[in-house]
Design an enzyme around this catalytic site. Structure first.
Site, mmCIF file in Angstrom:
data_model
loop_
_atom_site.group_PDB
_atom_site.id
_atom_site.type_symbol
_atom_site.label_atom_id
_atom_site.label_comp_id
_atom_site.label_asym_id
_atom_site.label_seq_id
_atom_site.Cartn_x
_atom_site.Cartn_y
_atom_site.Cartn_z
ATOM 1 N N ILE A 24 0.898 2.145 3.188
ATOM 2 C CA ILE A 24 2.084 1.422 3.193
ATOM 3 C C ILE A 24 3.087 2.200 3.788
ATOM 4 C CG2 ILE A 24 2.801 2.339 0.833
ATOM 5 C CD1 ILE A 24 3.884 -0.509 0.287
ATOM 6 N N GLU A 62 -2.947 3.356 -3.779
ATOM 7 C CA GLU A 62 -3.712 3.648 -2.557
ATOM 8 C C GLU A 62 -2.678 4.811 -1.713
ATOM 9 O OE1 GLU A 62 -5.063 4.594 1.036
ATOM 10 O OE2 GLU A 62 -3.503 3.416 0.967
ATOM 11 N N ASP A 63 -1.740 4.247 -1.982
ATOM 12 C CA ASP A 63 -0.651 4.875 -1.046
ATOM 13 C C ASP A 63 0.974 4.725 -1.820
ATOM 14 O OD1 ASP A 63 0.836 6.565 0.939
ATOM 15 O OD2 ASP A 63 0.222 5.289 2.498
ATOM 16 N N HIS A 122 -4.203 -0.921 2.621
ATOM 17 C CA HIS A 122 -4.733 0.309 3.079
ATOM 18 C C HIS A 122 -3.224 1.109 3.599
ATOM 19 C CE1 HIS A 122 -7.036 3.668 5.396
ATOM 20 N NE2 HIS A 122 -7.216 3.919 3.945
#
Length: 73
Positions: A68, A5-6, A66
């Site tokens: 970082i 996600e990141d 969601h």
């Protein structure tokens, strides 16, 4: 398996990767698996993402990362 996600890369080459975001209406490859944080050392010849163990007492079943970010002191 479900992608990241990141990612946040520290100046020393360590990368922290969040994975496992579940969002309404978005397909999930592992809907029953909690989110994860991985560590990758980009200084290695063949860097591999290694799952970090999350400490006890944390509600891992609802972990849905969601984004970082890191703080270096």
């Amino acid at each position: 398996e479900s992608g990241s996600e990141d990612i946040d890369i520290l100046p020393n080459g360590l990368a922290f990767i969040s994975s496992g975001l579940k969002y309404p209406g978005m397909h999930s490859f592992a809907p029953d698996k909690p989110g994860e944080i991985f560590l990758m050392d980009l200084n290695e010849d063949n860097p591999r993402a290694v799952e970090l163990r999350i400490s006890r007492g944390f509600d891992l079943a609802s972990f849905n990362p969601h984004g970082i970010s890191t703080y270096v002191d």
